[in-house]
Design an enzyme around this catalytic site. Structure first.
Site, PDB file in Angstrom:
ATOM      1  N   ASP A  30       4.882  -5.842  -0.650  1.00  0.00           N
ATOM      2  CA  ASP A  30       4.359  -5.256   0.591  1.00  0.00           C
ATOM      3  C   ASP A  30       5.335  -5.478   1.730  1.00  0.00           C
ATOM      4  O   ASP A  30       5.583  -4.587   2.548  1.00  0.00           O
ATOM      5  CB  ASP A  30       3.005  -5.890   0.937  1.00  0.00           C
ATOM      6  CG  ASP A  30       1.924  -5.541  -0.078  1.00  0.00           C
ATOM      7  OD1 ASP A  30       1.656  -4.350  -0.258  1.00  0.00           O
ATOM      8  OD2 ASP A  30       1.359  -6.465  -0.687  1.00  0.00           O
ATOM      9  N   GLY A  41      -1.782  -3.384  -1.992  1.00  0.00           N
ATOM     10  CA  GLY A  41      -2.225  -2.819  -3.255  1.00  0.00           C
ATOM     11  C   GLY A  41      -3.705  -2.519  -3.192  1.00  0.00           C
ATOM     12  O   GLY A  41      -4.446  -3.119  -2.411  1.00  0.00           O
ATOM     13  N   SER A  42      -4.149  -1.590  -4.025  1.00  0.00           N
ATOM     14  CA  SER A  42      -5.585  -1.348  -4.153  1.00  0.00           C
ATOM     15  C   SER A  42      -6.192  -2.405  -5.080  1.00  0.00           C
ATOM     16  O   SER A  42      -5.486  -3.194  -5.691  1.00  0.00           O
ATOM     17  CB  SER A  42      -5.832   0.053  -4.712  1.00  0.00           C
ATOM     18  OG  SER A  42      -5.479   1.022  -3.751  1.00  0.00           O
ATOM     19  N   GLY A  43      -7.517  -2.391  -5.153  1.00  0.00           N
ATOM     20  CA  GLY A  43      -8.213  -3.360  -5.999  1.00  0.00           C
ATOM     21  C   GLY A  43      -8.814  -4.501  -5.205  1.00  0.00           C
ATOM     22  O   GLY A  43      -9.423  -5.401  -5.781  1.00  0.00           O
ATOM     23  N   HIS A  44      -8.621  -4.479  -3.866  1.00  0.00           N
ATOM     24  CA  HIS A  44      -9.151  -5.544  -3.008  1.00  0.00           C
ATOM     25  C   HIS A  44     -10.277  -5.040  -2.109  1.00  0.00           C
ATOM     26  O   HIS A  44     -10.628  -5.686  -1.134  1.00  0.00           O
ATOM     27  CB  HIS A  44      -8.027  -6.117  -2.131  1.00  0.00           C
ATOM     28  CG  HIS A  44      -6.826  -6.542  -2.899  1.00  0.00           C
ATOM     29  ND1 HIS A  44      -6.903  -7.463  -3.911  1.00  0.00           N
ATOM     30  CD2 HIS A  44      -5.524  -6.160  -2.825  1.00  0.00           C
ATOM     31  CE1 HIS A  44      -5.691  -7.637  -4.426  1.00  0.00           C
ATOM     32  NE2 HIS A  44      -4.841  -6.851  -3.789  1.00  0.00           N
ATOM     33  N   HIS A  69      -4.498 -11.378  -7.054  1.00  0.00           N
ATOM     34  CA  HIS A  69      -3.992 -10.534  -8.135  1.00  0.00           C
ATOM     35  C   HIS A  69      -4.048 -11.300  -9.446  1.00  0.00           C
ATOM     36  O   HIS A  69      -3.297 -11.015 -10.384  1.00  0.00           O
ATOM     37  CB  HIS A  69      -2.551 -10.104  -7.858  1.00  0.00           C
ATOM     38  CG  HIS A  69      -2.352  -9.558  -6.493  1.00  0.00           C
ATOM     39  ND1 HIS A  69      -1.943 -10.341  -5.431  1.00  0.00           N
ATOM     40  CD2 HIS A  69      -2.540  -8.303  -6.010  1.00  0.00           C
ATOM     41  CE1 HIS A  69      -1.880  -9.575  -4.345  1.00  0.00           C
ATOM     42  NE2 HIS A  69      -2.241  -8.345  -4.666  1.00  0.00           N
TER      43      HIS A  69
END
Lengths: 331, 331
Positions: free
Chosen positions: A110, A54-57, A219
């Site tokens: 994932d 996921g993005s955001g990391h 998350h």
């Protein structure tokens, strides 16, 4: 919500556009598949390495693409796994006759996307191996996982297999190295504040002004417990204690120490934490040979930090010492 | 206050200890004078470069010490100028027969401390020149300044004179270069949130949930005005417009573009801003030759960002391209 954002639907795409525009010589953005890849032609003499999540990391993993690290990253939307067909396309674009190594942090979404992509790619004749990273000691199973979560320690797996690939390692050899690094890497983090996904527009969870989430996931998943905010020394003692006792790391061990920011914590606080962790490890007789301080694996704008240890042997130390060329400083 | 801190009185000292512990080969911390200097012996064949300022702006300036940048940094307490005698001691420790260049962001307190230190050092026979940086276009005079403030553009002055020093530049030549870089560098920033000094324990100022401070200073000083939070595109248009019109930068100019985080803003948002700024500059015919995205000059944990432009000529472009070795990535 106070963020730099236009339409939240375009948050990831606009970030990736910015990343590619800032690195025109080294990175290419493929909007149809939301992927970031090295701008130079993939070499047939080298295995290819791909990570998605996921993005955001950020800087994980799109800003870890470059010589000596990843050949491509296929991010999903914020905190969401990439679609399987995007992963398939990413593999296709960087596939080498020597094979493709997929790095996956251990989250259910994932894992499913990458398992299916691996099957598709193999059916088309590409040699693929997948390596799961699960360095987070906080909880055994979690909201989005069976087994432990993969968090900031992922950096060391990327760095080591990236360096091994540049040195000409075969696929099985890279898998052996990656599994070894993962097996001697442990992390625990904690949140001072929640994070706010752009599309949600409000904090993912609530934390009272005087409480922290000890063992938080990247998350915003629950950790071990909530507790009152304590001195930095006490916080480091708790994080480091959980990490050290887990492997366990022992007196005389050579280690790499990472203090990772979760996105909203300034460098001044991270270096303060680093100093405390360094001293506490010294008191335990653990010998710090490599140091990493900064944002490596974040959770959007969350204020918080994680501590990672890697037990070094000569092979791992040498691979971590190799050069790498990415949008962020890595060594 | 949610911060990683022990006793707030020790915030700066503990941060500097951490910085030195993380960089044992390259940095030395001198606690008696609160200074960070290069660990290698200063070379007599090279001018020395020193910068000081209040703490809370990390990586400025203590994490900019290293080959190709600063020889030493003497930070004060959070947002406070260093004591004059600490500056004098810093100059003494790195003084070269070729001279010492002092870099000072234009704030009244810093200016006083460095002017007095320059007099002391000259009285003791050290050749000293001082260079003031004032790149902030937001306001003409400010809470702590007569004239414009020095903010993130300071990075480019450090980098250019640091490279010139490594190439063997004489003191007057380094001053010429630094003044030239400062004269073609402009910055404007804005705050989404206030910042919280550890010793104060509460936010420096209040901002309603739907408002931002446009043109904020790096100590939370007021900017041009408060306004409702807008789309990222609109924010970039306003910041960039103020910057471009000030020099002014014109179609056909070659520039370096920096999107700087103020401490609490994640990389994902900074890259999103970068992409928008890149496109808007393209629309104006301004040609971006070098890109910088990340935290270069912060304001503790403030969420916000600034945009800096530097008009490049061949000399500046070459100096920015030279290698540098600091705790943070600089090129």
């Amino acid at each position: 919500m106070k963020k730099f954002v236009n339409d939240p639907k375009n948050y990831v795409a606009e970030m990736l556009q910015g990343l590619a525009l800032a690195n025109p010589q080294t990175l290419r953005y493929v909007p149809e598949y939301n992927l970031i890849m090295r701008a130079d032609t993939p070499s047939d003499a080298k295995i290819s390495i791909v990570q998605g999540s996921g993005s955001g990391h950020e800087p994980s993993h799109v800003m870890s693409v470059g010589k000596g690290m990843l050949d491509a990253a296929c991010p999903g939307d914020v905190f969401a796994a990439p679609p399987t067909d995007y992963v398939v396309e990413t593999i296709k674009r960087v596939a080498s006759p020597k094979g493709v190594l997929l790095l996956v942090n251990n989250y259910t979404g994932d894992k499913m996307a990458f398992e299916m992509a691996e099957e598709f790619a193999e059916a088309e004749g590409t040699k693929v191996r997948t390596l799961y990273i699960d360095d987070d000691v906080s909880v055994q199973d979690s909201t989005y996982t069976v087994g432990r979560r993969g968090v900031a320690g992922n950096f060391f797996v990327m760095k080591a297999v990236g360096a091994a690939a540049e040195r000409g390692a075969e696929l099985d050899e890279a898998v052996r190295i990656g599994e070894k690094v993962n097996s001697v890497t442990r992390t625990m983090g904690m949140a001072l504040t929640p994070c706010t996904p752009p599309a949600k527009g409000s904090p993912l969870f609530e934390l009272p002004e005087d409480e922290v989430e000890m063992g938080v996931g990247i998350h915003g998943e629950p950790g071990r417990r909530r507790e009152k905010l304590q001195d930095a020394d006490e916080i480091v003692r708790e994080l480091l204690g959980a990490v050290v006792d887990d492997l366990p790391y022992a007196s005389g061990d050579h280690v790499a120490l990472m203090v990772n920011g979760l996105g909203g914590t300034p460098l001044s606080e991270l270096y303060l934490l680093y100093g405390l962790a360094h001293r506490q490890l010294g008191d335990r007789g653990i010998d710090i040979r490599r140091s990493y301080v900064g944002d490596y694996c974040t959770s959007l704008d969350m204020a918080g930090a994680s501590i990672t240890l890697v037990r070094l042997d000569d092979e791992i130390a040498e691979l971590l010492n190799d050069p790498a060329e990415t949008a962020i400083r890595v060594f």
